[in-house]
Design an enzyme around this catalytic site. Sequence first.
Site, mmCIF file in Angstrom:
data_model
loop_
_atom_site.group_PDB
_atom_site.id
_atom_site.type_symbol
_atom_site.label_atom_id
_atom_site.label_comp_id
_atom_site.label_asym_id
_atom_site.label_seq_id
_atom_site.Cartn_x
_atom_site.Cartn_y
_atom_site.Cartn_z
ATOM 1 C CG ASP A 260 30.085 27.125 52.578
ATOM 2 O OD1 ASP A 260 30.925 27.217 53.494
ATOM 3 O OD2 ASP A 260 29.508 26.063 52.281
ATOM 4 C CD GLU B 134 41.064 25.090 61.363
ATOM 5 O OE1 GLU B 134 41.558 24.948 60.223
ATOM 6 O OE2 GLU B 134 39.850 25.150 61.557
ATOM 7 N NE ARG C 184 29.714 12.520 46.803
ATOM 8 C CZ ARG C 184 30.758 13.275 47.106
ATOM 9 N NH1 ARG C 184 31.925 12.729 47.405
ATOM 10 N NH2 ARG C 184 30.643 14.585 47.070
ATOM 11 N NE ARG D 133 39.889 22.669 59.389
ATOM 12 C CZ ARG D 133 38.777 23.015 58.754
ATOM 13 N NH1 ARG D 133 38.210 22.198 57.892
ATOM 14 N NH2 ARG D 133 38.217 24.194 58.960
ATOM 15 C CE1 TYR E 193 30.230 26.946 59.394
ATOM 16 C CE2 TYR E 193 28.569 25.231 59.272
ATOM 17 C CZ TYR E 193 29.873 25.611 59.367
ATOM 18 O OH TYR E 193 30.836 24.631 59.426
ATOM 19 N NE ARG F 83 34.271 26.266 69.276
ATOM 20 C CZ ARG F 83 34.906 25.969 70.398
ATOM 21 N NH1 ARG F 83 34.590 26.575 71.524
ATOM 22 N NH2 ARG F 83 35.881 25.073 70.400
ATOM 23 N NE ARG G 296 29.343 22.951 56.508
ATOM 24 C CZ ARG G 296 29.631 24.094 55.904
ATOM 25 N NH1 ARG G 296 28.717 25.022 55.808
ATOM 26 N NH2 ARG G 296 30.835 24.329 55.411
#
Length: 377
Positions: free
Chosen positions: A353, A303, A173, A277, A351, A246, A169
């Site tokens: 989005d 989190e 770059r 995070r 999963y 999860r 995912r």
Amino acid sequence: MYDYLVVGSGLYGAVFAHEAMQRGKKVLVVDKRPHIGGNLYTKTVEGIPVHVYGAHIFHTNDEEVWKYINQFAKFNRFTNSPMANYRGELYSLPFNMHTFHRMWGVITPEAAAEVLEKQRKEIKGEPRNLEEQAISLVGRDIYEKLIKGYTEKQWGRDCKDLPAFIIRRLPVRLTFDNNYFDALYQGIPVGGYTKLIAGLLEGIEVRLNTDYLDRKAELDSMAKKIVYTGPIDAYFGYRLGALEYRCVRFETELLDMPNFQGNAVVNYTDSETPWTRIIEHKWFQFGRDENGRELPGTIISREYSQEWRPGEEPYYPVNDERNNTLYAAYRKLASAEDRVLFGGRLGEYKYYDMDVTIASALQMCRREFLEGTGRVL
Ligand code: FAD
Ligand code: UDP
């Protein structure tokens, strides 16, 4: 009699309910939670829309979905650029020239490519798990500092036991571009996601604090068809065994300071820090309330990721082999339920989005509402 009972007021249920209403159908939405929106739910505190179930950044390459969702809310131009904190060292995400410079001191894309090339060679052949996939994408240094600890905290499993696709995912770059997503369109609804869901559900009867599975017979008798967006294994009383999920837990604090971490999202990528995070919610709206006023205080959420146990809110499906096989068995049972349509992240154990959730709900609507008209999709 309702035409549709929609179980779940999350994004999938809300899109389906809206489309059904647009076609003149009588719809009832029920949700077991005390609010609409599912995991998208935001609650405004001191002018700050708090992402109660975790940071949500809308991003898509699908123009149809982007146009669709903009009918219901005004989106800001937020671009996700999370930072990674590895034992006090800060790195830019996703993996880009800023990251490579900080990691290896390289200045040019050519020099970065050379290091990457060398480190990637460690993996020969097709990567068989997340660890191999990560090393074959960005090499061992980045894997050790920015991926291993974070991933193992997030998934509670060794990277060798996780599927490779999870890490694919993330973009890699050779430019100085910190945009986390490779998406044409990106943003957050001004004033939060609850407004977006409320827009979708406008004019539709919604009953909160209503657990469908507790009152199944009664609710089933009220509608011709059911759209179920809860966990598929729960629907069948876990009769083939429980799918794994999860779960995330948040510790949220209101702080009397204007700026805690200078960014909406900071990932803690070492294995010692217990949280994955920290989200500083005000930065999703550039430090301002929805009317553009600068905010003096701030709200942060730490989190924590943990294994799901019955009774808790499932968040992420764990799409490894064992679970996918079990899901396929549930899918078989589901196909025999001719009055029930299963959809969404939990109903399809995928999963998804948000953009894919919307596309999938719209696809279901096309199938459902064009049925019998002889039109080919
Ligand atoms: P849900 O939001 O889970 O909605 C299902 C609803 O069904 C819930 O409201 C639940 O209460 C209800 N329900 C379940 N069982 C019952 C029952 N028995 N009776 C009544 N009601 C029931 N996507 C992005 O595009 N960008 C992001 O940045 C992003 N960040 C994320 C961060 C986190 C921490 C998580 C977990 C997900 C993230 N996502 C993100 C994905 C996004 O949350 C999903 O795409 C979206 O929420 C899926 O919507 P849904 O309607 O399928 O599921
Ligand atoms: N990931 C990582 N380090 C990071 C961020 C992400 O190793 O700093 C990995 C982790 O395995 C995670 C995956 O990349 O599950 C996908 O990350 P993303 O941020 O897309 O996950 P989300 O929480 O949004 O589903």
